[in-house]
Each structure stands twice: as structure tokens, then as C-alpha cells.
Write an enzyme that holds these catalytic residues in place. Structure first.
Site, PDB file in Angstrom:
ATOM      1  N   ASP A   1       0.995  -1.343   0.072  1.00 44.96           N
ATOM      2  CA  ASP A   1      -0.044   0.072  -0.065  1.00 44.96           C
ATOM      3  C   ASP A   1       0.826   1.331   0.161  1.00 44.96           C
ATOM      4  O   ASP A   1       2.077   1.329   0.694  1.00 44.96           O
ATOM      5  CB  ASP A   1      -0.937   0.068   1.317  1.00 44.96           C
ATOM      6  CG  ASP A   1      -2.156   0.912   0.883  1.00 44.96           C
ATOM      7  OD1 ASP A   1      -3.189   0.170   0.662  1.00 44.96           O
ATOM      8  OD2 ASP A   1      -2.101   1.946   1.046  1.00 44.96           O
TER       9      ASP A   1
ATOM     10  N   THR B   1     -12.797  -3.759  -9.826  1.00 43.33           N
ATOM     11  CA  THR B   1     -13.881  -3.727 -10.839  1.00 43.33           C
ATOM     12  C   THR B   1     -13.263  -2.813 -11.967  1.00 43.33           C
ATOM     13  O   THR B   1     -12.768  -1.530 -11.562  1.00 43.33           O
ATOM     14  CB  THR B   1     -15.155  -2.978 -10.522  1.00 43.33           C
ATOM     15  OG1 THR B   1     -15.358  -3.824  -9.208  1.00 43.33           O
ATOM     16  CG2 THR B   1     -16.118  -3.120 -11.410  1.00 43.33           C
TER      17      THR B   1
ATOM     18  N   LYS C   1     -19.260  -8.319 -13.264  1.00 43.23           N
ATOM     19  CA  LYS C   1     -19.225  -7.473 -12.091  1.00 43.23           C
ATOM     20  C   LYS C   1     -19.794  -6.300 -12.359  1.00 43.23           C
ATOM     21  O   LYS C   1     -20.679  -5.716 -11.595  1.00 43.23           O
ATOM     22  CB  LYS C   1     -17.732  -7.413 -11.761  1.00 43.23           C
ATOM     23  CG  LYS C   1     -17.453  -6.388 -10.517  1.00 43.23           C
ATOM     24  CD  LYS C   1     -18.093  -6.854  -9.256  1.00 43.23           C
ATOM     25  CE  LYS C   1     -18.241  -5.894  -8.270  1.00 43.23           C
ATOM     26  NZ  LYS C   1     -18.783  -6.367  -6.907  1.00 43.23           N
TER      27      LYS C   1
ATOM     28  N   ARG D   1     -28.398  -3.557 -10.098  1.00 47.44           N
ATOM     29  CA  ARG D   1     -28.693  -2.966  -8.686  1.00 47.44           C
ATOM     30  C   ARG D   1     -29.069  -1.507  -9.158  1.00 47.44           C
ATOM     31  O   ARG D   1     -30.232  -0.912  -8.631  1.00 47.44           O
ATOM     32  CB  ARG D   1     -27.630  -3.212  -7.960  1.00 47.44           C
ATOM     33  CG  ARG D   1     -28.226  -2.785  -6.390  1.00 47.44           C
ATOM     34  CD  ARG D   1     -27.159  -3.710  -5.624  1.00 47.44           C
ATOM     35  NE  ARG D   1     -27.612  -3.575  -4.210  1.00 47.44           N
ATOM     36  CZ  ARG D   1     -28.356  -4.312  -3.447  1.00 47.44           C
ATOM     37  NH1 ARG D   1     -29.352  -5.064  -3.969  1.00 47.44           N
ATOM     38  NH2 ARG D   1     -28.724  -3.780  -2.162  1.00 47.44           N
TER      39      ARG D   1
ATOM     40  N   GLY E   1     -25.318   5.738  -3.028  1.00 49.94           N
ATOM     41  CA  GLY E   1     -24.007   6.049  -2.783  1.00 49.94           C
ATOM     42  C   GLY E   1     -23.128   4.590  -2.692  1.00 49.94           C
ATOM     43  O   GLY E   1     -23.140   3.521  -3.343  1.00 49.94           O
TER      44      GLY E   1
ATOM     45  N   CYS F   1     -19.301   1.777  -5.517  1.00 47.83           N
ATOM     46  CA  CYS F   1     -19.505   0.669  -6.485  1.00 47.83           C
ATOM     47  C   CYS F   1     -20.613   1.119  -7.300  1.00 47.83           C
ATOM     48  O   CYS F   1     -20.678   1.464  -8.440  1.00 47.83           O
ATOM     49  CB  CYS F   1     -19.686  -0.410  -5.827  1.00 47.83           C
ATOM     50  SG  CYS F   1     -18.230  -1.219  -4.953  1.00 47.83           S
TER      51      CYS F   1
END
Ligand SMILES: NC(=O)c1ccc[n+]([C@@H]2O[C@H](COP(=O)([O-])OP(=O)(O)OC[C@H]3O[C@@H](n4cnc5c(N)ncnc54)[C@H](O)[C@@H]3O)[C@@H](O)[C@H]2O)c1
Ligand SMILES: CC(=O)N[C@@H]1[C@@H](OP(=O)(O)OP(=O)(O)OC[C@H]2O[C@@H](n3ccc(=O)[nH]c3=O)[C@H](O)[C@@H]2O)O[C@H](CO)[C@@H](O)[C@@H]1O
Length: 462
Positions: A66, A158, A245, A252, A296, A299
Site C-alpha cells: 500500500d 472492478t 461484475k 442494482r 451511494g 460501486c
């Protein structure tokens, strides 16, 4: 001893990758679970930490990368930087203690040593709602500099369909100097959700795996057969895996947009739209989602932009759904205005208490939260807006509200309460102590327990 004990350059590192490996499958599996196939996970965020911890648990030989030194320090201290993930603190403590997981900011060093490279960094949008893959590009370049023959690169983030084959593969070829067919690349999109990430990584849903070639798919499927307890579904190619994905998210978003579209008929139809949706959903082919103040997170509102405008085909359905969902913050504010009017309160003199600023219950994430535009619309209508969110420490992005603790909120006199995000901390509230009408934006309140008027989005108009 783990591979981290000695720095071995890729020229001298023995060929330990799974791509195009000559050993039989059982030997490859044993090598992977026995720690002979070093793994690097890039990006130790909400999804990267649980993913790296599970990889470490399964392989005994994983390094997490990271750019944030505090994240690296926290993990190397045996603690999870990600909160509210059941089981994660214990697993991180265990794999760090055993030496199975180590974190570093040295991406190039990790890339040199690893034979499996798992990419789990954020994929965002620009200010113009274009996919922003700049972080992924940086990491792909880092991985490329350390790539060896036999390595496998796994894209868990994604990404817009075709990104792996059109964008990442050429970059990997260029930076590594290797030839097509010397290393593998597979899209294996993460299907986790915050709050249950560890269980999800371990296999709540089937794992989708699609490589740039058959050998990449085979190697990635072998890995996820060990990582996940669920089925591994292989797709024809990497693009199909990427698309699944994005499609899940788009489904949704559009579905919620349908619910929100229906909700705004409430006033004219004079029915409770939520009741109608619930009853419609008793038909097994009907699965309308829940209306609310908006959609929100990083994704669901993001992924439609991974399709819209990225291909020549018309994507107006997706754009319209996005607009519908984005409009819900203003609609929720107008509903609050109607509630104040029905109580005879002038908006300019009103005080509204907004409960829940994050995008979702019990998740400490403000990205794309509908509560921010909702607070802005409320403030523009005139009222003073007080806000409570026990999950937020830094209120600097929330300049249209006056932050209060729950205790302080109880001591204020308010004219309306808007529940935007139903954190667990709110479920035990004595709603009647506010002595004000409530707009329950997520239909989360048990109205049997409350004397004050409780309105919902899609419910009877005030
Ligand atoms: N959050 C979810 O619910 C969820 C679920 C499934 C998939 N995803 C996808 O997973 C990806 C990552 O999401 P997340 O929620 O874990 O992100 P996050 O914002 O929680 O964490 C990202 C981490 O990456 C680090 N990072 C940034 N640049 C880096 C670099 N160049 N090298 C190494 N590390 C770097 C950051 O410091 C941070 O720790 C996204 O593509 C997202 O769409 C997210
Ligand atoms: C189906 C699912 O679980 N998908 C997940 C999703 O996770 P998420 O954390 O973004 O959560 P969601 O539940 O999808 O909510 C998003 C926003 O939509 C609002 N909402 C929701 C349902 C509804 O009926 N009406 C609404 O208005 C809600 O309040 C919130 O603001 O994306 C992840 C990353 O890709 C996926 O991995 C993960 O599978």
C-alpha cells in the site's frame, strides 16, 4: 522461512509461478498452499485487507502493498486498519504473527519477489464521470517491472469491460519486456460487500474467473479453488469476467431507479408505494428494490459510467437511472419541506435533524453518499440542518450541517427528523423524545413503537 527473508532478484529467482507450469496439478496446488508461490496483494483498503489476509492464511506467503505508510505500519503491528469487519482483526493478528502476511510500501520489491500479483486498488471516476484508472495504471506498471515468466496477474478491482486485454496487457508486455504467453493475466472481480468482506472473500458467492488465454484461466481457477470455499465459475475470457461484475452493479442501480421512479408517484396515486412493491414482489419474477434518498458508495453509482460513454452503443437507460437516483436527494428534501409545511413551520425558521451521513448503514464511508446532497438541498430550502453520525470523525466535507452527538441532538428542539442512513446506533432511539415528525428515508422504523407521525419515501404524502 518465508520468501521475504531474502531479497531475490527476478533474474535469479527460481521459476515458481503457476502460469504454464510443468508440474501436475496436485503439485501446483501443494506449491501454492505450501508457500512456494509468493503472492503480492496491491491495495490494502476495505477489500484488499480481507483479501490479503485470506491469501496469507491459505498460502502462508503473502505480501501486502500500500502507498499509505500508516496502513502498512498498522498491519505489520498485527492490527487491521479496516474496522467493523467480523473476524478480520483476529485473522490479521494471526497471519502477521505467523509471518504469513507482511505489509510494505515497496511495490517494486514486492513485484520482483511475487509470482502471483493481485490488484485490489480503487477504480474511481474523474470529475466528468469518466473512469479514472490512473491508480490501476500505476500498479500495473509496478507489477510489470517485476514480472517474471510464469507469473500470474489477477485483476480483482472492478474495471470497465475490455480494460484487462486492451489496457493492462499491453502495459504489462511493455514494462516487463516479456512476450505474450510468458505470463498470465486474469480478471477475477471481487464480489464482496463491506461488513461481511471476510466471509465474502472466503466464498459467499461463486468466484468468477476469466483469463486473457486458457492457461491464465486455468491457473487463476486453481488459485480460487483454494482461496474460496464456493464454486469457481470460469468465463470465456477476461472481458466477460469484467462485464459480469459491472452488470451486477448496473442491474442494482437500474433496479433501485425503478423503485425510486415508482416512489415519486406516491403523492398522485395516494397509496403507499412500498406496500405495492412488497406485494408485487410476492410474484417470484418481480424483485423491485427499495426506494430511498439515493444510491451511494464507490460501486453502484460508479459502475454505470464504466459502460455509458465507453462504447458507441446507446446507454441512455443507464444514464436515466443514474439521474433518477441522483434526483432522490432533492426529492427527499422536497418531502421534508412538505412535512414542515403540513406542520405549519416556515422553512427559514425550521430546524431539521438529519440522522446518518454515510452511504449505507454501519459503513464508515462518505464516498458518493446521498446524505451530502440531501443536507445541501435541505439547507438551501432554508432550515438549519443538524446532523448526527456516530461513524464519522472528520466532518470537514460536511459544511452545510452542524454536527451533533446523539446526546446533543436529544437536547435540541427540532421541527423534523430525517433518517437517511439507519445505523445500528439509531435503532434503539426513543423517537418520540424529538417531539417532531419523522421522515424515515429507509423505511427502517417500527411505526408501532412511535407516536409521532412517520413518513416514508413512497409512502402517503404529508
Ligand atoms: N468496497 C466495496 O464494497 C467493494 C466491493 C467489491 C469490489 N470493490 C472494488 O474494489 C476496488 C478497491 O476498493 P476498496 O473499497 O478496497 O478501496 P479502498 O479505497 O478502501 O482502498 C484502497 C487502498 O488502495 C491504496 N492505494 C492507493 N493507491 C495505491 C497504489 N498505487 N499502490 C498500492 N496501494 C494503493 C490506498 O491507500 C487504500 O489503502 C475498487 O475497484 C472497487 O470498485 C469494492
Ligand atoms: C447487491 C449488493 O450487495 N451489491 C454490493 C454493492 O455494495 P454496496 O456496499 O455498495 O451496497 P448496496 O446495498 O448495493 O447499496 C448501494 C447504495 O444503494 C442504496 N440502496 C440499496 C438497495 C436498495 O434497495 N435501495 C437503495 O437505495 C444503499 O442505501 C446504498 O446507498 O457494491 C459492491 C461493490 O461492487 C458489491 O460487491 C456488492 O455486492
Amino acid at each position: 522461512m518465508t520468501q521475504h527473508d531474502s531479497r531475490v532478484s527476478r533474474e535469479t529467482r527460481p521459476r515458481d509461478g503457476l502460469y504454464d507450469a510443468s508440474e501436475d496439478e496436485a503439485t501446483q496446488r501443494a506449491a501454492f498452499t505450501g508457500g512456494d508461490v509468493p503472492v503480492a496483494v496491491y491495495g490494502l483498503g476495505k477489500m484488499g485487507v480481507p483479501l490479503a489476509a485470506v491469501y496469507a492464511d491459505v498460502t502462508g506467503n503473502t505480501v501486502g502493498v500500500d502507498v499509505d505508510p500508516s496502513v502498512v505500519e498498522t498491519i505489520n503491528g498485527g492490527q487491521s486498519p479496516i474496522k467493523r469487519e467480523p473476524g478480520l482483526p483476529d485473522l490479521v493478528a494471526e497471519v502477521v504473527e505467523s509471518g504469513a502476511l507482511e505489509a510494505t510500501t515497496d511495490g517494486e520489491g514486492a513485484a520482483e519477489r511475487a509470482a502471483v500479483h493481485v490488484l485490489m486498488v480503487p477504480t474511481l471516476l474523474t470529475d466528468d464521470d469518466e473512469p479514472d484508472l490512473s491508480i490501476m495504471d500505476d500498479v500495473v506498471e509496478t507489477v510489470g517491472t517485476g514480472l517474471s515468466p510464469g507469473d500470474l496477474v489477477i485483476v480483482e478491482s472492478t474495471v470497465p469491460p475490455r480494460t484487462t486485454v486492451d489496457r493492462f496487457l499491453p502495459k504489462l508486455l511493455e514494462t516487463s519486456g516479456l512476450s505474450d504467453g510468458e505470463f498470465g493475466v486474469a480478471a477475477c472481480p471481487e464480489r464482496t460487500v463491506s461488513g461481511q468482506a471476510l466471509a465474502d472473500v472466503r466464498g459467499t458467492h461463486p468466484k468468477v474467473v476469466g483469463g486473457i488465454d486458457d492457461e491464465s484461466t486455468r491457473a487463476a481457477a486453481l488459485i480460487y479453488d483454494e482461496i474460496s470455499s464456493n464454486d469457481v465459475v470460469t468465463t470465456t475470457d477476461a472481458t466477460t469476467a469484467e462485464a459480469t461484475k459491472v452488470f451486477e452493479g448496473v442491474y442494482r442501480d437500474v433496479n433501485i431507479a425503478i423503485a425510486n421512479q415508482l416512489a415519486v408517484f406516491a403523492e398522485e396515486m395516494d397509496i403507499d408505494i412500498n406496500e405495492a412493491i412488497d406485494v408485487a414482489n410476492t410474484q417470484p419474477f418481480c424483485d423491485i428494490h427499495d426506494p430511498g434518498p439515493g444510491v451511494g458508495g464507490h460501486c453502484i453509482p460508479v459502475y454505470p459510467h464504466f459502460l455509458s460513454g465507453q462504447f458507441d452503443a446507446d446507454a441512455s437507460l443507464l444514464s436515466t437511472a443514474r439521474e433518477r437516483n441522483d434526483d432522490m436527494a432533492a426529492y427527499t428534501a422536497s418531502l421534508t419541506d412538505a412535512i414542515l409545511e403540513s406542520e405549519g413551520v416556515e422553512p427559514d425558521e425550521a430546524r431539521v435533524l438529519l440522522l446518518g451521513m454515510t452511504y449505507k448503514a454501519n459503513i464508515a464511508e462518505l464516498r458518493n453518499t446521498p446524505s451530502i446532497p440531501l443536507a445541501r438541498h435541505l439547507a438551501e430550502m432554508g432550515p438549519t440542518v443538524y446532523a448526527v453520525d456516530p461513524l464519522i470523525e472528520d466532518w470537514s466535507a460536511l459544511d452545510t450541517v452542524e454536527p451533533l452527538t446523539l446526546e446533543e441532538a436529544h437536547d435540541r428542539s427540532v421541527d423534523a427528523v430525517v433518517l437517511a442512513t439507519p445505523h445500528d446506533e439509531f435503532t434503539t432511539l426513543e423517537w418520540d423524545t424529538f417531539d417532531a415528525p419523522i421522515l424515515d428515508g429507509r423505511a427502517a422504523i417500527d411505526t408501532e413503537e412511535v407516536d409521532a407521525p412517520v413518513y416514508t419515501i413512497g409512502g402517503p404524502w404529508p
